[in-house]
Design an enzyme around this catalytic site. Structure first.
Site, mmCIF file in Angstrom:
data_model
loop_
_atom_site.group_PDB
_atom_site.id
_atom_site.type_symbol
_atom_site.label_atom_id
_atom_site.label_comp_id
_atom_site.label_asym_id
_atom_site.label_seq_id
_atom_site.Cartn_x
_atom_site.Cartn_y
_atom_site.Cartn_z
ATOM 1 N N GLY A 15 -5.789 1.619 0.061
ATOM 2 C CA GLY A 15 -5.519 0.228 -0.325
ATOM 3 C C GLY A 15 -6.642 -0.684 0.152
ATOM 4 N N VAL A 27 -22.530 -2.725 7.617
ATOM 5 C CA VAL A 27 -23.063 -1.348 7.553
ATOM 6 C C VAL A 27 -24.444 -1.369 6.902
ATOM 7 C CG1 VAL A 27 -22.764 0.920 6.444
ATOM 8 C CG2 VAL A 27 -20.799 -0.205 7.535
ATOM 9 N N ARG A 76 -7.516 6.029 -4.966
ATOM 10 C CA ARG A 76 -6.874 7.164 -4.309
ATOM 11 C C ARG A 76 -7.268 8.384 -5.143
ATOM 12 N NH1 ARG A 76 -2.731 2.964 -3.354
ATOM 13 N NH2 ARG A 76 -2.792 2.555 -1.123
ATOM 14 N N CYS A 77 -7.600 9.479 -4.488
ATOM 15 C CA CYS A 77 -8.207 10.617 -5.191
ATOM 16 C C CYS A 77 -7.501 11.914 -4.809
ATOM 17 C CB CYS A 77 -9.694 10.680 -4.829
ATOM 18 S SG CYS A 77 -10.513 12.163 -5.414
ATOM 19 N N GLY A 106 -7.740 3.769 5.716
ATOM 20 C CA GLY A 106 -6.664 4.077 6.653
ATOM 21 C C GLY A 106 -6.680 5.543 7.070
ATOM 22 N N ASP A 107 -5.562 5.979 7.636
ATOM 23 C CA ASP A 107 -5.457 7.356 8.140
ATOM 24 C C ASP A 107 -5.782 8.406 7.083
ATOM 25 O OD1 ASP A 107 -4.849 7.008 10.790
ATOM 26 O OD2 ASP A 107 -2.682 6.932 10.467
ATOM 27 N N THR A 129 -7.018 -1.581 6.785
ATOM 28 C CA THR A 129 -5.714 -1.582 6.122
ATOM 29 C C THR A 129 -4.934 -2.805 6.570
ATOM 30 O OG1 THR A 129 -3.524 -0.536 6.001
ATOM 31 C CG2 THR A 129 -4.864 0.058 7.890
ATOM 32 N N ASP A 131 -1.914 -2.875 6.915
ATOM 33 C CA ASP A 131 -0.661 -2.424 7.541
ATOM 34 C C ASP A 131 -0.690 -2.372 9.073
ATOM 35 O OD1 ASP A 131 0.450 -2.099 5.064
ATOM 36 O OD2 ASP A 131 0.086 0.048 4.947
ATOM 37 N N ASP A 133 -1.413 0.007 10.909
ATOM 38 C CA ASP A 133 -0.678 1.210 11.325
ATOM 39 C C ASP A 133 -1.592 2.364 11.735
ATOM 40 O OD1 ASP A 133 -1.673 1.687 8.800
ATOM 41 O OD2 ASP A 133 0.148 2.631 8.039
ATOM 42 N N MET A 173 4.748 -6.583 2.467
ATOM 43 C CA MET A 173 4.226 -5.221 2.317
ATOM 44 C C MET A 173 4.420 -4.382 3.577
ATOM 45 S SD MET A 173 0.904 -4.990 -0.070
ATOM 46 C CE MET A 173 1.181 -4.504 -1.769
ATOM 47 N N ARG A 175 5.055 -0.011 3.555
ATOM 48 C CA ARG A 175 5.981 1.034 3.106
ATOM 49 C C ARG A 175 6.529 1.802 4.296
ATOM 50 N NH1 ARG A 175 2.992 4.004 -1.409
ATOM 51 N NH2 ARG A 175 2.887 1.953 -2.349
ATOM 52 N N LYS A 218 23.594 -24.283 10.084
ATOM 53 C CA LYS A 218 22.220 -23.953 9.654
ATOM 54 C C LYS A 218 22.099 -24.079 8.139
ATOM 55 C CE LYS A 218 19.520 -21.278 12.821
ATOM 56 N NZ LYS A 218 18.507 -20.243 12.915
ATOM 57 N N HIS A 220 19.491 -22.941 6.255
ATOM 58 C CA HIS A 220 18.799 -21.848 5.566
ATOM 59 C C HIS A 220 19.070 -20.558 6.344
ATOM 60 C CE1 HIS A 220 16.036 -23.159 8.758
ATOM 61 N NE2 HIS A 220 15.917 -21.851 8.924
ATOM 62 N N GLU A 227 8.763 -3.813 2.733
ATOM 63 C CA GLU A 227 8.715 -3.026 1.491
ATOM 64 C C GLU A 227 9.354 -1.643 1.652
ATOM 65 O OE1 GLU A 227 4.662 -2.179 0.654
ATOM 66 O OE2 GLU A 227 5.070 -1.156 -1.238
ATOM 67 N N ARG A 257 -2.638 -8.659 -0.284
ATOM 68 C CA ARG A 257 -3.850 -7.859 -0.094
ATOM 69 C C ARG A 257 -5.109 -8.615 -0.506
ATOM 70 N NH1 ARG A 257 -2.183 -2.161 -1.586
ATOM 71 N NH2 ARG A 257 -3.815 -2.205 -3.142
HETATM 72 P P1 ADP Z 1 -5.233 5.171 3.457
HETATM 73 O O1 ADP Z 1 -6.643 5.581 3.712
HETATM 74 O O2 ADP Z 1 -5.075 3.688 3.312
HETATM 75 O O3 ADP Z 1 -4.276 5.801 4.446
HETATM 76 P P2 ADP Z 1 -4.347 7.070 1.442
HETATM 77 O O4 ADP Z 1 -3.411 7.777 2.344
HETATM 78 O O5 ADP Z 1 -3.901 6.735 0.058
HETATM 79 O O6 ADP Z 1 -4.838 5.670 2.009
HETATM 80 O O7 ADP Z 1 -5.679 7.956 1.394
HETATM 81 C C1 ADP Z 1 -6.789 7.532 0.644
HETATM 82 C C2 ADP Z 1 -7.501 8.734 0.093
HETATM 83 O O8 ADP Z 1 -8.006 9.539 1.164
HETATM 84 C C3 ADP Z 1 -6.647 9.686 -0.723
HETATM 85 O O9 ADP Z 1 -6.449 9.259 -2.059
HETATM 86 C C4 ADP Z 1 -7.494 10.941 -0.680
HETATM 87 O O10 ADP Z 1 -8.554 10.870 -1.594
HETATM 88 C C5 ADP Z 1 -8.049 10.894 0.747
HETATM 89 N N1 ADP Z 1 -7.208 11.720 1.618
HETATM 90 C C6 ADP Z 1 -5.961 11.459 2.067
HETATM 91 N N2 ADP Z 1 -5.471 12.489 2.789
HETATM 92 C C7 ADP Z 1 -6.419 13.445 2.791
HETATM 93 C C8 ADP Z 1 -6.522 14.768 3.347
HETATM 94 N N3 ADP Z 1 -5.517 15.303 4.032
HETATM 95 N N4 ADP Z 1 -7.655 15.454 3.152
HETATM 96 C C9 ADP Z 1 -8.676 14.910 2.443
HETATM 97 N N5 ADP Z 1 -8.636 13.688 1.877
HETATM 98 C C10 ADP Z 1 -7.533 12.954 2.046
HETATM 99 O O1 F6P Z 2 -1.486 0.415 2.685
HETATM 100 C C1 F6P Z 2 -1.570 -0.885 2.212
HETATM 101 C C2 F6P Z 2 -0.428 -1.167 1.250
HETATM 102 O O2 F6P Z 2 -0.576 -2.483 0.751
HETATM 103 C C3 F6P Z 2 0.966 -0.981 1.830
HETATM 104 O O3 F6P Z 2 1.420 -2.068 2.598
HETATM 105 C C4 F6P Z 2 1.760 -0.789 0.579
HETATM 106 O O4 F6P Z 2 2.935 -0.062 0.856
HETATM 107 C C5 F6P Z 2 0.836 -0.010 -0.305
HETATM 108 O O5 F6P Z 2 -0.481 -0.279 0.151
HETATM 109 C C6 F6P Z 2 0.940 -0.399 -1.759
HETATM 110 O O6 F6P Z 2 0.076 0.405 -2.490
HETATM 111 P P1 F6P Z 2 -0.245 0.164 -4.030
HETATM 112 O O7 F6P Z 2 -1.373 -0.806 -4.085
HETATM 113 O O8 F6P Z 2 -0.630 1.512 -4.520
HETATM 114 O O9 F6P Z 2 0.967 -0.401 -4.674
#
Ligand code: ADP
Ligand code: F6P
Length: 324
Positions: A15, A27, A76-77, A106-107, A129, A131, A133, A173, A175, A218, A220, A227, A257
């Site tokens: 995201g 960078v 996302r791939c 993110g993670d 991110t 989030d 998180d 937002m 999830r 109150k 409100h 989400e 976002r």
């Molecule tokens: P975020 O980076 O915000 O956590 P996602 O979890 O959607 O978002 O991950 C983003 C992208 O990172 C994925 O669409 C994928 O291409 C790659 N990715 C996620 N998990 C893995 C994994 N276990 N191994 C390799 N690539 C990954």
């Molecule tokens: O990770 C960021 C985030 O905005 C989350 O808060 C939310 O759950 C998710 O991405 C939404 O993803 P999408 O843009 O695919 O609807």
């Protein structure tokens, strides 16, 4: 001997988050200041596999620090979840001379970076991110802008909610993570805050709170709902039927976002972007840049991914006390 890096690739993944552009800018400019070449990889790991790669100059990142979104686009791939995809990604990096890589995301994105690092591309993650998180860091790029956007929107809903003496459920937002909900819940003075990490499906308590607050006069009743719990519209119907208080649901959605990043997001993103390049120049790989205990620092990517983060019980309890 540390591997000397000649060409640094940079991509954004997952995201998008306000401040990603400031990180990209940092960078590119820090790398060039260190005598490195820089290549922008468009559309995350998908763009890497499609070889959407362009040389970046200092001027490529002019006039972007104030802009939301990411000039490199993001995606996302699914192919990158496979060993075949990861291997192809590493081969494409090598073909383009990319021996160092900065992944802003993110993670999930860090796992992609980890896989490329295992295949010989020095890789560094920057937490991006809304989030908040990512366990190893107290700060993630985009959270500050997103939470302020949500807070301002909730203030506006509260005005009309009070005028009409309504209950409002406002969905923010997150999830799996309730940080935006918790921060807004406290900062907006919400009567109830529903977090994915803590929700027990106890609608009766919400109903009792609304009835009790009405008796106290109150005007409100604001419920900030994350989400990850969702169902705000049906929840509103049930609450209205049970309390007799007109109830509306507002889903803030992707507006959270977007928008121009706050000063904090621009500042942290700039320092983190430069820090990532410094790590690569020092021959480091498999690191995640973080802000922890008041300092910029970095963690081993495997350790960072293994860390767990949870909502602070102390803050959660305070949110309850303040809302009563
Ligand atoms: P975020 O980076 O915000 O956590 P996602 O979890 O959607 O978002 O991950 C983003 C992208 O990172 C994925 O669409 C994928 O291409 C790659 N990715 C996620 N998990 C893995 C994994 N276990 N191994 C390799 N690539 C990954
Ligand atoms: O990770 C960021 C985030 O905005 C989350 O808060 C939310 O759950 C998710 O991405 C939404 O993803 P999408 O843009 O695919 O609807």
């Amino acid at each position: 001997m540390a591997k000397e890096i000649n060409t640094i690739g940079v991509l954004t993944s997952g995201g998008d988050a306000p401040g990603m552009n400031a990180a990209i800018r940092a960078v590119v400019r820090t790398a060039i200041a260190n005598g490195k070449k820089v290549k922008g990889i468009f559309k995350g790991f998908q763009g890497l596999l499609n070889e959407e790669i362009k040389d970046m100059e200092k001027s490529s990142v002019s006039d972007i620090i104030q802009k939301g979104g990411t000039i490199l686009y993001t995606a996302r791939c699914l192919d990158f979840l496979t060993e075949e995809g990861q291997k192809r990604g590493a081969d494409i990096c090598k073909k383009h001379g990319i021996d160092g890589l900065v992944v802003i995301g993110g993670d999930g994105s860090f796992q992609g970076a980890q896989k490329l690092a295992n295949l010989g591309i020095n890789a560094i993650g920057i937490p991006g991110t809304i989030d908040l998180d990512i366990a190893c860091t107290d700060y993630t790029i985009g959270f500050d802008t997103a939470v302020n956007t949500a807070m301002e929107a909730i203030d506006k809903v509260r005005d009309t909610s009070t005028s009409h003496e309504r209950c409002s459920i406002i969905e923010v937002m997150g999830r799996r993570a309730g940080y935006i909900a918790l921060w807004c819940g406290i900062a907006n003075g919400a009567e109830d805050i529903l977090l994915p990490e803590r929700y027990d499906n106890d609608e009766q308590t919400l109903i009792n709170n609304i009835i009790r607050n009405r008796k106290r006069g109150k005007k409100h009743h604001i419920i900030v709902n994350a989400e990850g719990i969702g169902h705000s519209a049906s929840m509103a119907k049930r609450i209205e039927a049970a309390t007799g208080v007109e109830t509306r649901a507002t889903i803030l959605g992707h507006m959270q976002r977007g928008g121009s990043p706050t000063c904090k997001d621009r500042m942290y993103a700039s320092i983190m972007g430069a820090y990532a390049v410094d790590l690569l120049c020092a021959g480091k790989s498999k690191r995640v840049v973080a802000y922890a205990h008041g300092e910029y620092t970095d963690f081993d990517i495997n350790e960072a991914l293994a860390m767990k983060k949870d909502i602070s019980e102390y803050q959660f309890n305070i949110s309850k006390i303040l809302s009563r």
